[in-house]
Design a protein around this motif. Structure first.
Motif, PDB file in Angstrom:
ATOM      1  N   ALA A  35     157.688 -38.530  61.568  1.00 36.59           N
ATOM      2  CA  ALA A  35     157.965 -39.855  62.138  1.00 36.59           C
ATOM      3  C   ALA A  35     159.404 -39.904  62.649  1.00 36.59           C
ATOM      4  O   ALA A  35     159.673 -40.444  63.733  1.00 36.59           O
ATOM      5  N   PHE A  36     160.343 -39.328  61.890  1.00 38.39           N
ATOM      6  CA  PHE A  36     161.740 -39.251  62.311  1.00 38.39           C
ATOM      7  C   PHE A  36     161.850 -38.477  63.626  1.00 38.39           C
ATOM      8  O   PHE A  36     162.539 -38.900  64.563  1.00 38.39           O
ATOM      9  N   GLN A  45     166.707 -33.562  60.279  1.00 34.23           N
ATOM     10  CA  GLN A  45     166.773 -34.601  59.254  1.00 34.23           C
ATOM     11  C   GLN A  45     167.294 -33.954  57.975  1.00 34.23           C
ATOM     12  O   GLN A  45     166.801 -32.901  57.568  1.00 34.23           O
ATOM     13  N   GLU A  72     157.062 -38.491  56.893  1.00 31.84           N
ATOM     14  CA  GLU A  72     158.301 -39.202  57.215  1.00 31.84           C
ATOM     15  C   GLU A  72     159.194 -38.352  58.116  1.00 31.84           C
ATOM     16  O   GLU A  72     159.845 -38.866  59.017  1.00 31.84           O
ATOM     17  N   TYR A 103     159.512 -37.952  65.883  1.00 36.56           N
ATOM     18  CA  TYR A 103     158.872 -38.725  66.938  1.00 36.56           C
ATOM     19  C   TYR A 103     159.832 -39.778  67.482  1.00 36.56           C
ATOM     20  O   TYR A 103     159.985 -39.932  68.699  1.00 36.56           O
ATOM     21  N   GLN A 104     160.504 -40.507  66.578  1.00 34.29           N
ATOM     22  CA  GLN A 104     161.454 -41.536  66.997  1.00 34.29           C
ATOM     23  C   GLN A 104     162.646 -40.926  67.733  1.00 34.29           C
ATOM     24  O   GLN A 104     163.108 -41.462  68.746  1.00 34.29           O
ATOM     25  N   ALA A 105     163.154 -39.802  67.243  1.00 33.76           N
ATOM     26  CA  ALA A 105     164.292 -39.143  67.894  1.00 33.76           C
ATOM     27  C   ALA A 105     163.899 -38.668  69.290  1.00 33.76           C
ATOM     28  O   ALA A 105     164.678 -38.840  70.240  1.00 33.76           O
ATOM     29  N   ASP A 106     162.714 -38.103  69.431  1.00 37.24           N
ATOM     30  CA  ASP A 106     162.233 -37.672  70.751  1.00 37.24           C
ATOM     31  C   ASP A 106     162.056 -38.859  71.684  1.00 37.24           C
ATOM     32  O   ASP A 106     162.403 -38.797  72.866  1.00 37.24           O
ATOM     33  N   LYS A 107     161.533 -39.958  71.146  1.00 39.35           N
ATOM     34  CA  LYS A 107     161.308 -41.170  71.940  1.00 39.35           C
ATOM     35  C   LYS A 107     162.643 -41.704  72.462  1.00 39.35           C
ATOM     36  O   LYS A 107     162.760 -42.085  73.626  1.00 39.35           O
ATOM     37  N   GLN A 108     163.657 -41.741  71.592  1.00 45.08           N
ATOM     38  CA  GLN A 108     164.978 -42.232  71.987  1.00 45.08           C
ATOM     39  C   GLN A 108     165.628 -41.302  73.024  1.00 45.08           C
ATOM     40  O   GLN A 108     166.381 -41.750  73.875  1.00 45.08           O
TER      41      GLN A 108
END
Length: 91
Positions: A80-81, A49, A77, A83-88
């Motif tokens: 959270a970024f 990030q 934050e 986490y979202q990148a890993d999820k995607q």
């Protein structure tokens, strides 16, 4: 007129809830050191990030120092970024 040169800066965070109550600064550097931090993250699939203001604040800390409470929101934050990148990425 003098031209300002941009020097790349990077910081890496780590967090182990079992060991620490807050994330710690794992690495920090400018120039070639920053490039090495970024390359290692890329080579290991770690999301990156870009937040120059936060990196500037983190650069004031010592490596392995816990993140101070006044940076918790900004660091949250980042996590959270990630986490979202890993999820995607299906991780």
């Amino acid at each position: 007129m003098t031209e300002k040169r941009y020097v790349r800066q990077a910081a890496a965070l780590k967090y182990d809830a079992a060991k620490k109550q807050a994330p710690v600064l794992a690495a920090s550097g400018k120039g070639l050191t920053a490039e090495a931090i970024i390359k290692r993250a890329q080579d290991n699939g770690v999301p990156i990030q870009q937040d120059p203001a936060l990196v500037g604040l983190l650069a004031e800390l010592e490596v392995n120092e816990m993140i101070p409470a006044d940076l918790y929101e900004a660091v949250a934050e980042v996590f959270a970024f990630i986490y979202q990148a890993d999820k995607q990425a299906g991780k």
